[in-house]
Design a protein around this motif. Structure first.
Motif, PDB file in Angstrom:
ATOM      1  N   VAL A 112       0.861  -1.192   0.000  1.00 11.77           N
ATOM      2  CA  VAL A 112       0.000   0.000   0.000  1.00 11.77           C
ATOM      3  C   VAL A 112       0.895   1.239   0.000  1.00 11.77           C
ATOM      4  O   VAL A 112       1.682   1.458   0.928  1.00 11.77           O
ATOM      5  CB  VAL A 112      -0.929   0.026   1.230  1.00 11.77           C
ATOM      6  CG1 VAL A 112      -1.800   1.284   1.191  1.00 11.77           C
ATOM      7  CG2 VAL A 112      -1.795  -1.220   1.280  1.00 11.77           C
ATOM      8  N   MET A 113       0.752   2.048  -1.037  1.00 15.52           N
ATOM      9  CA  MET A 113       1.520   3.285  -1.147  1.00 15.52           C
ATOM     10  C   MET A 113       0.700   4.443  -0.590  1.00 15.52           C
ATOM     11  O   MET A 113      -0.437   4.671  -1.016  1.00 15.52           O
ATOM     12  CB  MET A 113       1.862   3.561  -2.617  1.00 15.52           C
ATOM     13  CG  MET A 113       2.642   4.829  -2.853  1.00 15.52           C
ATOM     14  SD  MET A 113       4.325   4.695  -2.235  1.00 15.52           S
ATOM     15  CE  MET A 113       4.845   6.408  -2.318  1.00 15.52           C
ATOM     16  N   VAL A 114       1.250   5.138   0.374  1.00 17.90           N
ATOM     17  CA  VAL A 114       0.590   6.333   0.908  1.00 17.90           C
ATOM     18  C   VAL A 114       1.074   7.529   0.094  1.00 17.90           C
ATOM     19  O   VAL A 114       2.275   7.839   0.081  1.00 17.90           O
ATOM     20  CB  VAL A 114       0.897   6.528   2.396  1.00 17.90           C
ATOM     21  CG1 VAL A 114       0.257   7.816   2.901  1.00 17.90           C
ATOM     22  CG2 VAL A 114       0.403   5.339   3.206  1.00 17.90           C
ATOM     23  N   GLY A 115       0.163   8.183  -0.605  1.00 15.16           N
ATOM     24  CA  GLY A 115       0.559   9.265  -1.504  1.00 15.16           C
ATOM     25  C   GLY A 115       1.070   8.702  -2.817  1.00 15.16           C
ATOM     26  O   GLY A 115       0.641   7.632  -3.264  1.00 15.16           O
ATOM     27  N   VAL A 162      13.086   5.050  -6.639  1.00 18.87           N
ATOM     28  CA  VAL A 162      12.792   4.398  -5.362  1.00 18.87           C
ATOM     29  C   VAL A 162      11.993   3.127  -5.609  1.00 18.87           C
ATOM     30  O   VAL A 162      11.028   3.123  -6.383  1.00 18.87           O
ATOM     31  CB  VAL A 162      12.020   5.357  -4.425  1.00 18.87           C
ATOM     32  CG1 VAL A 162      11.523   4.618  -3.186  1.00 18.87           C
ATOM     33  CG2 VAL A 162      12.896   6.530  -4.024  1.00 18.87           C
ATOM     34  N   THR A 163      12.397   2.042  -4.967  1.00 17.65           N
ATOM     35  CA  THR A 163      11.698   0.763  -5.119  1.00 17.65           C
ATOM     36  C   THR A 163      10.257   0.895  -4.659  1.00 17.65           C
ATOM     37  O   THR A 163       9.983   1.337  -3.540  1.00 17.65           O
ATOM     38  CB  THR A 163      12.402  -0.330  -4.291  1.00 17.65           C
ATOM     39  OG1 THR A 163      13.761  -0.426  -4.718  1.00 17.65           O
ATOM     40  CG2 THR A 163      11.725  -1.671  -4.474  1.00 17.65           C
ATOM     41  N   ASN A 164       9.335   0.495  -5.520  1.00 14.00           N
ATOM     42  CA  ASN A 164       7.913   0.619  -5.196  1.00 14.00           C
ATOM     43  C   ASN A 164       7.159  -0.547  -5.820  1.00 14.00           C
ATOM     44  O   ASN A 164       6.935  -0.581  -7.030  1.00 14.00           O
ATOM     45  CB  ASN A 164       7.365   1.955  -5.715  1.00 14.00           C
ATOM     46  CG  ASN A 164       5.879   2.111  -5.418  1.00 14.00           C
ATOM     47  OD1 ASN A 164       5.325   1.409  -4.579  1.00 14.00           O
ATOM     48  ND2 ASN A 164       5.220   3.027  -6.110  1.00 14.00           N
ATOM     49  N   TRP A 165       6.786  -1.507  -4.985  1.00 13.94           N
ATOM     50  CA  TRP A 165       6.046  -2.673  -5.447  1.00 13.94           C
ATOM     51  C   TRP A 165       4.605  -2.635  -4.928  1.00 13.94           C
ATOM     52  O   TRP A 165       3.980  -3.673  -4.702  1.00 13.94           O
ATOM     53  CB  TRP A 165       6.747  -3.959  -5.013  1.00 13.94           C
ATOM     54  CG  TRP A 165       8.093  -4.124  -5.679  1.00 13.94           C
ATOM     55  CD1 TRP A 165       8.395  -3.887  -6.973  1.00 13.94           C
ATOM     56  CD2 TRP A 165       9.306  -4.553  -5.071  1.00 13.94           C
ATOM     57  NE1 TRP A 165       9.717  -4.140  -7.237  1.00 13.94           N
ATOM     58  CE2 TRP A 165      10.319  -4.562  -6.086  1.00 13.94           C
ATOM     59  CE3 TRP A 165       9.674  -4.946  -3.780  1.00 13.94           C
ATOM     60  CZ2 TRP A 165      11.623  -4.934  -5.841  1.00 13.94           C
ATOM     61  CZ3 TRP A 165      10.989  -5.331  -3.540  1.00 13.94           C
ATOM     62  CH2 TRP A 165      11.949  -5.314  -4.557  1.00 13.94           C
ATOM     63  N   ALA A 166       4.082  -1.435  -4.716  1.00  7.69           N
ATOM     64  CA  ALA A 166       2.712  -1.295  -4.194  1.00  7.69           C
ATOM     65  C   ALA A 166       1.683  -1.736  -5.227  1.00  7.69           C
ATOM     66  O   ALA A 166       1.871  -1.547  -6.438  1.00  7.69           O
ATOM     67  CB  ALA A 166       2.459   0.155  -3.789  1.00  7.69           C
ATOM     68  N   LYS A 167       0.597  -2.313  -4.758  1.00  4.49           N
ATOM     69  CA  LYS A 167      -0.509  -2.733  -5.617  1.00  4.49           C
ATOM     70  C   LYS A 167      -1.728  -1.828  -5.451  1.00  4.49           C
ATOM     71  O   LYS A 167      -2.677  -1.923  -6.218  1.00  4.49           O
ATOM     72  CB  LYS A 167      -0.885  -4.175  -5.296  1.00  4.49           C
ATOM     73  CG  LYS A 167       0.224  -5.172  -5.625  1.00  4.49           C
ATOM     74  CD  LYS A 167      -0.208  -6.599  -5.326  1.00  4.49           C
ATOM     75  CE  LYS A 167       0.896  -7.587  -5.706  1.00  4.49           C
ATOM     76  NZ  LYS A 167       0.488  -8.991  -5.409  1.00  4.49           N
ATOM     77  N   GLU A 168      -1.675  -0.993  -4.442  1.00  6.15           N
ATOM     78  CA  GLU A 168      -2.756  -0.035  -4.233  1.00  6.15           C
ATOM     79  C   GLU A 168      -2.189   1.201  -3.549  1.00  6.15           C
ATOM     80  O   GLU A 168      -1.047   1.197  -3.078  1.00  6.15           O
ATOM     81  CB  GLU A 168      -3.882  -0.640  -3.384  1.00  6.15           C
ATOM     82  CG  GLU A 168      -3.440  -1.107  -1.999  1.00  6.15           C
ATOM     83  CD  GLU A 168      -4.575  -1.710  -1.198  1.00  6.15           C
ATOM     84  OE1 GLU A 168      -5.489  -0.939  -0.826  1.00  6.15           O
ATOM     85  OE2 GLU A 168      -4.543  -2.928  -0.953  1.00  6.15           O
ATOM     86  N   SER A 169      -2.969   2.240  -3.494  1.00  4.27           N
ATOM     87  CA  SER A 169      -2.507   3.477  -2.855  1.00  4.27           C
ATOM     88  C   SER A 169      -3.625   4.063  -2.009  1.00  4.27           C
ATOM     89  O   SER A 169      -4.809   3.730  -2.179  1.00  4.27           O
ATOM     90  CB  SER A 169      -2.050   4.494  -3.904  1.00  4.27           C
ATOM     91  OG  SER A 169      -3.133   4.875  -4.735  1.00  4.27           O
ATOM     92  N   ILE A 170      -3.220   4.929  -1.100  1.00  2.00           N
ATOM     93  CA  ILE A 170      -4.160   5.631  -0.240  1.00  2.00           C
ATOM     94  C   ILE A 170      -3.648   7.052  -0.077  1.00  2.00           C
ATOM     95  O   ILE A 170      -2.426   7.285  -0.031  1.00  2.00           O
ATOM     96  CB  ILE A 170      -4.310   4.913   1.133  1.00  2.00           C
ATOM     97  CG1 ILE A 170      -5.403   5.570   1.965  1.00  2.00           C
ATOM     98  CG2 ILE A 170      -2.991   4.875   1.870  1.00  2.00           C
ATOM     99  CD1 ILE A 170      -5.724   4.787   3.248  1.00  2.00           C
ATOM    100  N   THR A 171      -4.545   8.008  -0.012  1.00  2.00           N
ATOM    101  CA  THR A 171      -4.117   9.404   0.098  1.00  2.00           C
ATOM    102  C   THR A 171      -3.895   9.787   1.557  1.00  2.00           C
ATOM    103  O   THR A 171      -4.512   9.203   2.463  1.00  2.00           O
ATOM    104  CB  THR A 171      -5.164  10.345  -0.510  1.00  2.00           C
ATOM    105  OG1 THR A 171      -6.358  10.280   0.288  1.00  2.00           O
ATOM    106  CG2 THR A 171      -5.477   9.958  -1.945  1.00  2.00           C
ATOM    107  N   PRO A 172      -3.037  10.756   1.792  1.00  2.00           N
ATOM    108  CA  PRO A 172      -2.861  11.246   3.168  1.00  2.00           C
ATOM    109  C   PRO A 172      -4.175  11.742   3.776  1.00  2.00           C
ATOM    110  O   PRO A 172      -4.399  11.586   4.976  1.00  2.00           O
ATOM    111  CB  PRO A 172      -1.856  12.388   3.013  1.00  2.00           C
ATOM    112  CG  PRO A 172      -1.095  12.047   1.776  1.00  2.00           C
ATOM    113  CD  PRO A 172      -2.080  11.385   0.866  1.00  2.00           C
TER     114      PRO A 172
END
Length: 452
Positions: free
Chosen positions: A347-350, A358-368
């Motif tokens: 889960v990526m925040v922002g 930058v390594t980023n293997w997120a499958k979803e995101s959420i806003t601040p």
């Protein structure tokens, strides 16, 4: 009330009738009761000071190897190292010079008798007669610094397993004996988490490993991380380092936590009550994991967010397995879950800026904004993954990579994942620019992959 050490005599002689006291080695009189109270607090702590002013004799054990007692000049018989009126009241403990130490072998023993009369000091039975062992006061002169061992190079380059061989019990005891229990232990402040180093050193010397891990855990949530990869600024700050080799503090810490896991002493400590508050912790590196654990133990409902597929941050994907195997993180993740922490990986925040490496293997995101709406508090514990570039001609040519493009991929492979198009050094001539820890990690990984 008084005490003395092998180095100096420090005493407070109280005459309540005259409201006078002689304090310290210069025997200077102190007439003011408030100053007297403050002085005794500084020496013995709040509880002992109150006992002194009530006329209860205070006997303080400070020095490794022996007990020093104060008694009347025309005193009572000594029996097994105790005065005949002496009955130990419980196992209350206090730190010397006002230090707050729970598990140190500094013990207050109280005798019910009139206010202090003329006294003299004499050495009584060694502490081991009470079932205790003490540290070795001359250990730093008798024992050399002992480094941890390493598996042979020819063996360790064939795999990604840890190659450091930790100290055994007898080696750790000898190394801990070198600690001088300094009046001002600079190692405490040299340590970024303020580990109570002289205390766990002495407990290791005594063979009291269970209390040693309690002392270590009181300041450090994850000693298995720091005991393996910390650069040990505590050793640079060690007083012995001024004219000799520093105490091997890091190796002792390593030995304590490994022993604790082997004995089953590291267990979940869920909160006994809940606050009803929800806290989001963003970033699951060691800072985020420690913060989540402390907040959960305080009774909050904690959710730990991580953009990659496993928690651990740079511990997981920046540090090679040959420095720290990831099973150590996995055990702590299980402990966090048992203590009530919710783990949300992938889960990526922002969002990251376009073109970020930058390594980023997120499958979803959420806003601040969503986090602020759903949680009572948000804690940002992200690590520093922004690599420092080298603006040199040819930087944009093929085959030039940041370490944090290279290292995480091998760690994923070690974990059993398949990485499409993995960066590998097999059969290649490799140049590593930068000679710090990250450079060494890149070098070790390249060699294990088969670089020329």
């Amino acid at each position: 009330c008084a005490f003395e050490t092998q180095r100096e005599r420090v005493g407070v002689r109280v005459d309540l009738a005259k409201r006078r006291a002689f304090c310290g080695s210069d025997r200077a009189p102190v007439a003011d009761g408030r100053r007297l109270h403050q002085h005794i607090i500084g020496l013995l702590g709040e509880q002992a000071a109150q006992a002194a002013l009530e006329g209860i004799e205070i006997i303080v054990t400070l020095e490794p190897g022996e007990i020093f007692r104060a008694r009347r000049a025309q005193g009572s018989e000594q029996r097994d190292g105790m005065t005949e009126c002496g009955e130990v009241c419980g196992d209350r403990r206090a730190g010397a010079a006002g230090r707050t130490v729970d598990d140190r072998a500094h013990r207050i023993e109280r005798h019910a008798r009139p206010p202090c009369s003329d006294q003299y000091f004499e050495r009584a039975a060694p502490r081991h007669s009470q079932g205790k062992n003490m540290g070795k006061i001359t250990g730093f002169m008798e024992f050399e610094r002992l480094e941890e061992g390493y598996k042979p190079v020819s063996e360790r380059v064939k795999n990604y397993k840890e190659f450091v061989i930790g100290l055994d019990d007898s080696q750790a005891k000898a190394q801990s004996a070198r600690c001088m229990d300094c009046g001002t232990p600079f190692c405490n402040s040299g340590c970024p988490v303020n580990n109570i180093i002289p205390d766990f050193n002495e407990l290791v010397f005594q063979g009291d490993w269970k209390n040693a891990i309690e002392v270590l855990h009181s300041t450090n949530n994850f000693p298995e991380f720091t005991g393996r990869i910390c650069p040990a600024p505590c050793e640079a700050a060690c007083t012995l380092n001024v004219a000799d080799d520093a105490v091997g503090i890091k190796s002792i810490e390593h030995a304590i936590i490994d022993r604790a896991w082997q004995e089953g002493w590291v267990k979940p400590r869920p909160a006994t009550h809940k606050t009803g508050k929800k806290v989001a912790v963003v970033g699951s590196g060691p800072a985020g994991m420690a913060a989540a654990q402390q907040l959960a133990r305080a009774g909050h409902d904690v959710t730990l967010f991580e953009k990659n597929d496993r928690i651990g941050g740079l511990l997981r994907y920046g540090i090679p397995d040959f420095k720290m195997e990831k099973s150590h993180i996995d055990r702590r993740a299980e402990q966090l879950v048992a203590e009530g922490v919710t783990l949300k990986t992938g889960v990526m925040v922002g969002h990251l800026p376009e073109g970020s490496k930058v390594t980023n293997w997120a499958k979803e995101s959420i806003t601040p904004e969503q986090l602020k709406k759903e949680f009572d508090a948000v804690l940002l514990t992200g690590g520093s993954e922004q690599s420092r570039d080298l603006p040199a001609p040819g930087r944009d040519l093929a085959g030039i990579h940041f370490a944090m493009e290279f290292l995480p991929q091998q760690n994923r492979v070690n974990a059993g994942d398949k990485v499409k198009g993995q960066l590998r050094a097999d059969g290649k001539h490799v140049v590593v620019i930068g000679g710090g820890d990250t450079g060494a990690d890149s070098l070790g990984t390249s060699i294990r992959q088969g670089a020329k």
